[in-house]
Design a protein around this motif. Structure first.
Motif, PDB file in Angstrom:
ATOM      1  N   LEU A 167       0.825  -1.215   0.000  1.00  0.00           N
ATOM      2  CA  LEU A 167       0.000   0.000   0.000  1.00  0.00           C
ATOM      3  C   LEU A 167       0.851   1.252   0.000  1.00  0.00           C
ATOM      4  O   LEU A 167       0.440   2.299  -0.508  1.00  0.00           O
ATOM      5  N   SER A 254      -4.289   0.635   6.032  1.00  0.00           N
ATOM      6  CA  SER A 254      -4.283   1.865   5.233  1.00  0.00           C
ATOM      7  C   SER A 254      -3.622   3.044   5.925  1.00  0.00           C
ATOM      8  O   SER A 254      -3.677   4.169   5.425  1.00  0.00           O
ATOM      9  N   SER A 297      -6.594   2.530  -1.209  1.00  0.00           N
ATOM     10  CA  SER A 297      -7.042   1.215  -0.757  1.00  0.00           C
ATOM     11  C   SER A 297      -7.938   0.553  -1.797  1.00  0.00           C
ATOM     12  O   SER A 297      -7.869  -0.658  -2.014  1.00  0.00           O
TER      13      SER A 297
END
Length: 416
Positions: A167, A254, A297
């Protein structure tokens, strides 16, 4: 704010320019098969969402969502509040602070809950922002940022750490495609508690021995993620377990997108002599970082912006009770007393992006030609109302006496 929620139907010209109906969409009916989970289309004024039912993807007609019930609004506080929640948070985020005087504050604590219903009406502003991000992802720009990821050796095989690292790279690509590639050489340290992390945290920063936090930006290009905090939040003891739901996975993984967004904001703000990230109003600083977290995300998990937004808003993944907050209560360098600069801030940032047709609004506020932080700036209370008014007019051509009530009505309807 008790108001009758109206079905939001976009102007025909806007609808045709952003969401032109294909022959397939023209035939969309409830229960008919569809191809892309999370996709939302508008047909004859009604919204349909592609959802999974059993092993099939079908169209589901969206229904209205009742407006949020308002809570009494406390008087805005000029003094930053203490850490907002004693409950461990999987997405703690220290308020980015360029000065020692600002007190860091964790991101509001979420509570795990069931997967959100796919039948919530989607506001047209969210559909506009979804289309804007889809265009951003088509850009051929790639990140040139120099960001290293250091994982604690004892956790080198950690799946949680791998997802955080993945991420991180997704967020760098997003910022680069938006035109705000991170300029500061940075290192992200991912570890299990501070026995290892403290070796790399600046001793003069809030990050040193911040056992209460799950992650944050420490300044000087140093960021961290504390996996032990995630384990404490989901009560898995000293071991990793598969995330029990999409909502938990979203919240737990996240954090770094949000923190790297602050680094990108900081890099852009510091182009102006004497300016810091504190120039951003709290609702843009934190809310826009949350907006970018949703977009990143969604890309990582292969779902639409709308579906990721549903996970964020409708499953208690952030603080609740902010539908009655005032935008002028969210100008400070630190956090709103009820942390409304996160969820209400995200919705305000979404509304700003839809109004300006530009998701770069997450950064552009700091591009004002005003000197420094503007008149009457305070390290704790942030920019003045005068500065806010001048910059919103200069950068976005928005009169806050008109725009503020509109955005307050928007997040008053949609905030949890």
């Amino acid at each position: 704010m008790k108001q009758k929620l109206r079905l939001l139907v976009p102007a025909i010209a806007l609808l045709l320019s952003l969401f032109p109906l294909t022959s397939a969409e023209a035939a969309v009916t409830a229960g008919a098969s569809c191809k892309k989970s999370g996709q939302v289309v508008v047909v004859k004024g009604s919204q349909f969402k592609c959802v999974k039912k059993g092993k099939k993807l079908i169209w589901s007609k969206l229904t209205e969502r009742a407006p949020a019930t308002p809570k009494p609004s406390p008087t805005a506080s000029a003094t930053p509040s203490a850490t907002p929640s004693p409950t461990p948070s999987a997405t703690p985020s220290a308020t980015p602070s360029p000065t020692p005087s600002a007190t860091p504050s964790a991101t509001p604590s979420p509570t795990p809950s069931a997967t959100p219903s796919p039948t919530k009406l989607v506001p047209n502003e969210a559909l506009i922002v979804q289309a804007l991000f889809e265009e951003i992802w088509k850009s051929s720009e790639t990140s040139k940022a120099k960001v290293k990821i250091e994982i604690e050796p004892a956790r080198k095989d950690s799946d949680w750490a791998r997802q955080q690292a993945d991420l991180t790279y997704i967020s760098l690509e997003l910022f680069a495609k938006m035109g705000f590639d991170i300029k500061t050489d940075s290192t992200v340290y991912i570890g299990w508690g501070f026995d290892w992390l403290n070796d790399y945290m600046p001793r003069n920063s809030w990050c040193y021995n911040a056992t209460w936090s799950g992650g944050g930006a420490c300044g000087e290009g140093i960021l961290f993620l504390n996996l032990k905090h995630t384990a404490e939040w989901i009560r898995s003891g000293d071991r990793e377990i598969p995330f029990p739901s999409k909502q938990v996975q979203f919240v737990a993984t996240s954090v770094m997108i949000h923190e790297l967004a602050h680094q990108a904001q900081r890099d852009f703000a510091e182009k102006t002599n004497g300016r810091t990230v504190s120039f951003y109003p709290a609702w843009i600083r934190e809310g826009a970082a949350e907006l970018l977290k949703i977009a990143g995300s969604a890309k990582y998990h292969g779902i639409s912006y709308i579906e990721a937004r549903d996970i964020y808003l409708y499953t208690n993944s952030t603080w609740q009770g902010c539908g009655d907050a005032k935008i002028l209560e969210m100008l400070m360098s630190n956090n709103h007393p009820r942390n409304c600069n996160y969820t209400a801030g995200m919705l305000a940032a979404e509304y700003l992006a839809a109004t300006t047709k530009d998701v770069r609004s997450a950064f552009l506020f700091a591009g004002s030609k005003l000197d420094g932080h503007g008149p009457n700036f305070n390290n704790q209370t942030g920019i003045s109302e005068e500065t806010y008014r001048l910059v919103m007019k200069e950068v976005f051509n928005l009169d806050i006496s008109v725009w503020d009530p509109l955005v307050e009505k928007y997040y008053g309807t949609w905030a949890p």
